[in-house]
Design a protein around this motif. Structure first.
Motif, PDB file in Angstrom:
ATOM      1  N   VAL A  14       0.841  -1.204   0.000  1.00  0.00           N
ATOM      2  CA  VAL A  14       0.000   0.000   0.000  1.00  0.00           C
ATOM      3  C   VAL A  14       0.874   1.251   0.000  1.00  0.00           C
ATOM      4  CG1 VAL A  14      -1.628   1.338   1.413  1.00  0.00           C
ATOM      5  CG2 VAL A  14      -2.012  -1.111   1.023  1.00  0.00           C
ATOM      6  N   SER A  15       1.898   1.262   0.846  1.00  0.00           N
ATOM      7  CA  SER A  15       2.789   2.415   0.914  1.00  0.00           C
ATOM      8  C   SER A  15       3.511   2.634  -0.412  1.00  0.00           C
ATOM      9  CB  SER A  15       3.797   2.204   2.042  1.00  0.00           C
ATOM     10  OG  SER A  15       4.675   3.289   2.135  1.00  0.00           O
ATOM     11  N   GLY A  16       4.030   1.553  -0.991  1.00  0.00           N
ATOM     12  CA  GLY A  16       4.741   1.664  -2.261  1.00  0.00           C
ATOM     13  C   GLY A  16       3.847   2.115  -3.399  1.00  0.00           C
ATOM     14  N   LEU A  17       2.649   1.537  -3.472  1.00  0.00           N
ATOM     15  CA  LEU A  17       1.713   1.923  -4.529  1.00  0.00           C
ATOM     16  C   LEU A  17       1.262   3.372  -4.351  1.00  0.00           C
ATOM     17  CD1 LEU A  17       0.243   0.939  -7.043  1.00  0.00           C
ATOM     18  CD2 LEU A  17      -1.603   0.138  -5.562  1.00  0.00           C
ATOM     19  N   GLY A  18       1.043   3.763  -3.100  1.00  0.00           N
ATOM     20  CA  GLY A  18       0.668   5.154  -2.831  1.00  0.00           C
ATOM     21  C   GLY A  18       1.746   6.117  -3.270  1.00  0.00           C
ATOM     22  N   SER A  19       2.997   5.785  -2.980  1.00  0.00           N
ATOM     23  CA  SER A  19       4.120   6.627  -3.376  1.00  0.00           C
ATOM     24  C   SER A  19       4.261   6.688  -4.888  1.00  0.00           C
ATOM     25  CB  SER A  19       5.399   6.078  -2.748  1.00  0.00           C
ATOM     26  OG  SER A  19       6.505   6.842  -3.127  1.00  0.00           O
ATOM     27  N   LEU A  20       4.108   5.547  -5.537  1.00  0.00           N
ATOM     28  CA  LEU A  20       4.217   5.488  -7.001  1.00  0.00           C
ATOM     29  C   LEU A  20       3.132   6.327  -7.680  1.00  0.00           C
ATOM     30  CD1 LEU A  20       5.580   4.221  -9.492  1.00  0.00           C
ATOM     31  CD2 LEU A  20       3.957   2.329  -9.272  1.00  0.00           C
ATOM     32  N   THR A  21       1.905   6.210  -7.222  1.00  0.00           N
ATOM     33  CA  THR A  21       0.819   6.963  -7.858  1.00  0.00           C
ATOM     34  C   THR A  21       0.916   8.452  -7.558  1.00  0.00           C
ATOM     35  OG1 THR A  21      -0.671   6.434  -6.018  1.00  0.00           O
ATOM     36  CG2 THR A  21      -0.787   5.024  -7.971  1.00  0.00           C
ATOM     37  N   LEU A  22       1.424   8.806  -6.368  1.00  0.00           N
ATOM     38  CA  LEU A  22       1.631  10.215  -6.053  1.00  0.00           C
ATOM     39  C   LEU A  22       2.690  10.811  -6.971  1.00  0.00           C
ATOM     40  CD1 LEU A  22       0.935  12.583  -4.190  1.00  0.00           C
ATOM     41  CD2 LEU A  22       2.718  11.771  -2.646  1.00  0.00           C
ATOM     42  N   GLY A  23       3.775  10.060  -7.193  1.00  0.00           N
ATOM     43  CA  GLY A  23       4.817  10.522  -8.115  1.00  0.00           C
ATOM     44  C   GLY A  23       4.291  10.666  -9.536  1.00  0.00           C
ATOM     45  N   ALA A  24       3.479   9.701  -9.965  1.00  0.00           N
ATOM     46  CA  ALA A  24       2.891   9.774 -11.315  1.00  0.00           C
ATOM     47  C   ALA A  24       1.983  10.988 -11.441  1.00  0.00           C
ATOM     48  CB  ALA A  24       2.122   8.489 -11.614  1.00  0.00           C
ATOM     49  N   ALA A  25       1.188  11.248 -10.419  1.00  0.00           N
ATOM     50  CA  ALA A  25       0.272  12.394 -10.463  1.00  0.00           C
ATOM     51  C   ALA A  25       1.046  13.705 -10.549  1.00  0.00           C
ATOM     52  CB  ALA A  25      -0.638  12.383  -9.239  1.00  0.00           C
ATOM     53  N   LYS A  26       2.167  13.784  -9.831  1.00  0.00           N
ATOM     54  CA  LYS A  26       2.993  14.998  -9.899  1.00  0.00           C
ATOM     55  C   LYS A  26       3.578  15.184 -11.287  1.00  0.00           C
ATOM     56  CE  LYS A  26       4.235  15.381  -5.055  1.00  0.00           C
ATOM     57  NZ  LYS A  26       5.301  15.295  -4.045  1.00  0.00           N
ATOM     58  N   LEU A  27       4.103  14.091 -11.865  1.00  0.00           N
ATOM     59  CA  LEU A  27       4.680  14.183 -13.207  1.00  0.00           C
ATOM     60  C   LEU A  27       3.645  14.567 -14.255  1.00  0.00           C
ATOM     61  CD1 LEU A  27       7.095  11.119 -13.262  1.00  0.00           C
ATOM     62  CD2 LEU A  27       7.723  13.541 -13.394  1.00  0.00           C
ATOM     63  N   MET A  28       2.409  14.169 -14.033  1.00  0.00           N
ATOM     64  CA  MET A  28       1.341  14.431 -14.995  1.00  0.00           C
ATOM     65  C   MET A  28       0.526  15.672 -14.644  1.00  0.00           C
ATOM     66  SD  MET A  28      -0.086  10.611 -15.484  1.00  0.00           S
ATOM     67  CE  MET A  28       0.979   9.258 -15.877  1.00  0.00           C
ATOM     68  N   ASP A  29       0.965  16.415 -13.636  1.00  0.00           N
ATOM     69  CA  ASP A  29       0.204  17.575 -13.155  1.00  0.00           C
ATOM     70  C   ASP A  29      -1.253  17.204 -12.908  1.00  0.00           C
ATOM     71  OD1 ASP A  29       2.337  19.402 -13.135  1.00  0.00           O
ATOM     72  OD2 ASP A  29       2.088  19.797 -15.279  1.00  0.00           O
ATOM     73  N   GLY A  30      -1.461  16.032 -12.290  1.00  0.00           N
ATOM     74  CA  GLY A  30      -2.812  15.528 -12.070  1.00  0.00           C
ATOM     75  C   GLY A  30      -3.414  15.895 -10.733  1.00  0.00           C
ATOM     76  N   GLY A  31      -2.671  16.622  -9.894  1.00  0.00           N
ATOM     77  CA  GLY A  31      -3.182  16.954  -8.568  1.00  0.00           C
ATOM     78  C   GLY A  31      -3.041  15.776  -7.623  1.00  0.00           C
ATOM     79  N   GLY A  32      -3.817  15.818  -6.555  1.00  0.00           N
ATOM     80  CA  GLY A  32      -3.740  14.768  -5.551  1.00  0.00           C
ATOM     81  C   GLY A  32      -4.361  13.469  -6.029  1.00  0.00           C
ATOM     82  N   VAL A  33      -3.882  12.374  -5.466  1.00  0.00           N
ATOM     83  CA  VAL A  33      -4.426  11.054  -5.783  1.00  0.00           C
ATOM     84  C   VAL A  33      -5.480  10.731  -4.741  1.00  0.00           C
ATOM     85  CG1 VAL A  33      -3.906   8.594  -6.014  1.00  0.00           C
ATOM     86  CG2 VAL A  33      -2.247  10.302  -6.774  1.00  0.00           C
ATOM     87  N   LYS A  34      -6.667  10.411  -5.207  1.00  0.00           N
ATOM     88  CA  LYS A  34      -7.759  10.073  -4.288  1.00  0.00           C
ATOM     89  C   LYS A  34      -7.879   8.574  -4.080  1.00  0.00           C
ATOM     90  CE  LYS A  34     -10.290  14.200  -5.477  1.00  0.00           C
ATOM     91  NZ  LYS A  34     -11.496  14.774  -5.997  1.00  0.00           N
ATOM     92  N   GLN A  35      -7.760   7.826  -5.173  1.00  0.00           N
ATOM     93  CA  GLN A  35      -7.906   6.373  -5.080  1.00  0.00           C
ATOM     94  C   GLN A  35      -7.135   5.707  -6.208  1.00  0.00           C
ATOM     95  OE1 GLN A  35     -11.946   4.954  -4.931  1.00  0.00           O
ATOM     96  NE2 GLN A  35     -11.352   2.841  -5.212  1.00  0.00           N
ATOM     97  N   THR A  36      -6.585   4.539  -5.889  1.00  0.00           N
ATOM     98  CA  THR A  36      -5.902   3.711  -6.875  1.00  0.00           C
ATOM     99  C   THR A  36      -6.503   2.323  -6.787  1.00  0.00           C
ATOM    100  OG1 THR A  36      -3.860   4.954  -6.529  1.00  0.00           O
ATOM    101  CG2 THR A  36      -3.660   2.809  -7.597  1.00  0.00           C
ATOM    102  N   MET A  37      -6.720   1.692  -7.922  1.00  0.00           N
ATOM    103  CA  MET A  37      -7.282   0.347  -7.925  1.00  0.00           C
ATOM    104  C   MET A  37      -6.486  -0.497  -8.897  1.00  0.00           C
ATOM    105  SD  MET A  37      -9.401  -2.197  -9.163  1.00  0.00           S
ATOM    106  CE  MET A  37     -10.216  -1.567 -10.577  1.00  0.00           C
ATOM    107  N   VAL A  38      -6.102  -1.686  -8.436  1.00  0.00           N
ATOM    108  CA  VAL A  38      -5.380  -2.638  -9.273  1.00  0.00           C
ATOM    109  C   VAL A  38      -6.225  -3.898  -9.345  1.00  0.00           C
ATOM    110  CG1 VAL A  38      -3.272  -3.983  -9.551  1.00  0.00           C
ATOM    111  CG2 VAL A  38      -3.158  -1.704  -8.500  1.00  0.00           C
ATOM    112  N   ALA A  39      -6.646  -4.256 -10.554  1.00  0.00           N
ATOM    113  CA  ALA A  39      -7.424  -5.480 -10.751  1.00  0.00           C
ATOM    114  C   ALA A  39      -6.478  -6.571 -11.245  1.00  0.00           C
ATOM    115  CB  ALA A  39      -8.534  -5.242 -11.769  1.00  0.00           C
TER     116      ALA A  39
END
Length: 163
Positions: A77-102
């Motif tokens: 959870v910590s790693g995925l949260g960090s990864l998606t936060l970094g991706a959002a910053k690179l994409m100027d996407g703002g804060g990450v609210k939820q991530t889902m991996v199927a």
């Protein structure tokens, strides 16, 4: 449901969070395991059966989470949260609210709690994703305003003493 015996001596806010987590695991179909992780990656709450079995509703032999322990889910959870936060910053996407991996064998949901902590849920492949996400949002709404630095420290100390 009564609070787990491991929560005696904790503040009412900490006992309430333990109850909310146990309720999420027991009441939402398809939820295998849950972890709450602080913004610095430390596990604060876990659905590990040894932490909440005393509530009387969790089978202490239950091992539905990721291989290993609840600490493994917290790490993921910590790693995925960090990864998606970094991706959002690179994409100027703002804060990450939820991530889902199927995945073929299940789903992983990660939702941000207001203070930067994360709620992670590992669920079965046939879970109703909207129901899981809805109940996660309820948890976040109820937990977000009470998850102060003092409460995070209290939860961390109680988790360490339970191990």
């Amino acid at each position: 449901m009564n609070a787990p015996s491991s929560t005696y001596g904790l503040s009412s806010e900490a006992r309430n969070l333990h109850w909310l987590l146990a309720n999420l695991v027991e009441e939402v179909p398809g939820v295998r395991s849950v972890a709450v992780v602080s913004s610095d990656g430390l596990m604060l709450l876990s659905s590990d059966a040894r932490h909440i079995a005393a509530a009387g509703s969790v089978d202490p032999t239950r091992q539905d989470g990721p291989k290993g322990s609840s600490a493994d889910l917290a790490t993921i959870v910590s790693g995925l949260g960090s990864l998606t936060l970094g991706a959002a910053k690179l994409m100027d996407g703002g804060g990450v609210k939820q991530t889902m991996v199927a995945m073929d064998g299940g789903s992983l949901f990660v939702m941000t709690i207001s203070d930067g902590s994360l709620l992670g849920v590992h669920a079965t492949p046939d879970c109703d994703m909207t129901v899981v996400a809805y109940h996660m949002a309820l948890f976040v709404g109820r937990a977000g305003h009470v998850l102060t630095p003092e409460l995070r420290s209290e939860l961390r100390r109680s988790l360490e003493s339970a191990q």
